[in-house]
Design a protein around this motif. Structure first.
Motif, PDB file in Angstrom:
ATOM      1  N   PRO A  30       9.374  -1.957  -0.035  1.00  0.00           N
ATOM      2  CA  PRO A  30       8.340  -2.070  -1.071  1.00  0.00           C
ATOM      3  C   PRO A  30       8.432  -3.361  -1.877  1.00  0.00           C
ATOM      4  O   PRO A  30       7.398  -3.941  -2.238  1.00  0.00           O
ATOM      5  N   GLN A  31       9.662  -3.830  -2.175  1.00  0.00           N
ATOM      6  CA  GLN A  31       9.806  -5.053  -2.958  1.00  0.00           C
ATOM      7  C   GLN A  31       9.260  -6.262  -2.184  1.00  0.00           C
ATOM      8  O   GLN A  31       8.533  -7.098  -2.735  1.00  0.00           O
ATOM      9  N   GLY A  41       5.484  -5.896  -1.922  1.00  0.00           N
ATOM     10  CA  GLY A  41       4.838  -6.223  -3.188  1.00  0.00           C
ATOM     11  C   GLY A  41       4.841  -7.710  -3.471  1.00  0.00           C
ATOM     12  O   GLY A  41       3.846  -8.262  -3.975  1.00  0.00           O
ATOM     13  N   ARG A  83       2.143  -9.367  -1.427  1.00  0.00           N
ATOM     14  CA  ARG A  83       0.799  -9.122  -1.953  1.00  0.00           C
ATOM     15  C   ARG A  83       0.533  -9.995  -3.175  1.00  0.00           C
ATOM     16  O   ARG A  83      -0.583 -10.498  -3.365  1.00  0.00           O
ATOM     17  N   ASP A 109      -7.347  -4.910  -0.330  1.00  0.00           N
ATOM     18  CA  ASP A 109      -6.879  -3.945  -1.311  1.00  0.00           C
ATOM     19  C   ASP A 109      -7.947  -2.905  -1.599  1.00  0.00           C
ATOM     20  O   ASP A 109      -7.665  -1.706  -1.668  1.00  0.00           O
TER      21      ASP A 109
END
Length: 339
Positions: free
Chosen positions: A223-224, A227, A230, A245
């Motif tokens: 996830p890090q 993220g 993104r 998105d």
């Protein structure tokens, strides 16, 4: 001993005492109704009167019945009061109801770990209409969970907990536990129990991603790292990032991206990508011709779809529903696998 088991044992003991007393009085010459009445009034300590004069043998039997029966009644009362006052009975009844609800689920997603990542995954899946079963070792994490959502308290690294969560009928498993070691172990267990289930695992470190894929995860996500990428995409290509998105996460839009598997015997087997576009209006973005084949982005319109292939398309809800119906082969079976 579990509260429900204790209550069951206490009631059986009371029934045994009642039967014992009734049979005893029958042997002492009472009728069936007299024997039952005398037993109930004796063990309940009500003692209105003897239905008939007691012989010395009947008096001795009655004293023994009082000692055994009153003790049994008091034990029953204590067990019931304890179960009610401590909430054990309600808790066990809720657990049983939840177990039945989970056993009835088909095609649901199991969320292993209800931390921040698990909560976000659960909320998104539920917003798209999917059924989920949330599993965590800490029941306190379920305090803010919608009461209608199926949940299970247990260690998902244990096979019996995964099976209790409905793994045999689950569509996918999302593993997001506190440590990579537990995540790897859970992934191995789920893959061993269900070789065909889709497993998506959260990788806490970059190095654990490969290990999770070797353990059987279809996809390992950090996830890090995701993220961060993104954030960078929004900085460099804001319009592209916003489009992706919105199309992936905005529920108010009528169009979205969806993957559609082509089942054997469906009308799309042997059809071309262009024919799918003409018949449904959905725009093909990519195609995977076989389960382990790579995705082909922007496929040529002449590509023929074999059974077992997967289309990734962009379209309205109506277009996607039509395409799913054709791909499923059965007009009543609409498969929706959102990516």
């Amino acid at each position: 001993m579990e509260p429900l088991h204790r209550i069951r044992t206490a009631l059986l003991a009371l029934l045994a005492v009642t039967v014992f007393g009734t049979v005893g009085y029958l042997l002492l010459g009472f009728t069936l109704m007299e024997a039952a009445y005398q037993t109930v009034t004796t063990v309940s300590t009500v003692g209105f009167r003897e239905v008939r004069p007691l012989s010395p043998a009947a008096e001795v039997f009655t004293m023994g019945l009082i000692v055994v029966g009153v003790g049994t009644v008091l034990y029953n009362l204590g067990v019931v009061l304890e179960a009610v006052t401590e909430g054990h009975l309600r808790h066990n009844l809720e657990e049983r109801r939840m177990t039945k609800d989970i056993a009835a689920l088909r095609g649901h997603v199991i969320i292993c770990g209800y931390g921040r990542v698990g909560r976000t995954a659960s909320d998104f899946l539920r917003s798209t209409g999917e059924q989920v079963v949330v599993v965590d070792t800490d029941p306190a994490r379920f305090t803010e969970l919608d009461p209608t959502v199926a949940r299970l308290v247990g260690d998902v690294t244990r096979d019996e907990v995964l099976l209790a969560a409905g793994l045999a009928h689950a569509r996918a498993v999302v593993v997001c536990l506190e440590s990579d070691a537990d995540t790897v172990y859970c992934t191995l267990s789920a893959r061993a129990l269900r070789p065909d289930v889709v497993i998506v695992a959260r990788a806490r470190t970059a190095g654990s991603k490969t290990k999770l894929e070797l353990a059987g995860a279809n996809r390992a996500v950090n996830p890090q790292r995701l993220g961060g990428r993104r954030l960078a995409a929004f900085a460099l290509q804001p319009d592209v990032a916003e489009f992706l998105d919105v199309v992936m996460h905005e529920d108010t839009l009528d169009w979205r991206i969806q993957q559609v598997p082509v089942a054997a015997g469906s009308e799309l087997v042997g059809a071309t990508v262009w024919q799918c576009r003409v018949r449904t209006g959905a725009l093909p973005l990519a195609v995977r011709r076989a389960p382990r084949a790579p995705l082909e982005a922007n496929p040529d319109g002449t590509v023929v779809l074999p059974a077992g292939s997967v289309l990734v398309v962009l379209g309205t809800q109506e277009e996607l529903a039509t395409l799913s119906q054709l791909a499923a082969g059965d007009p009543g079976d609409r498969v929706r696998n959102k990516v």
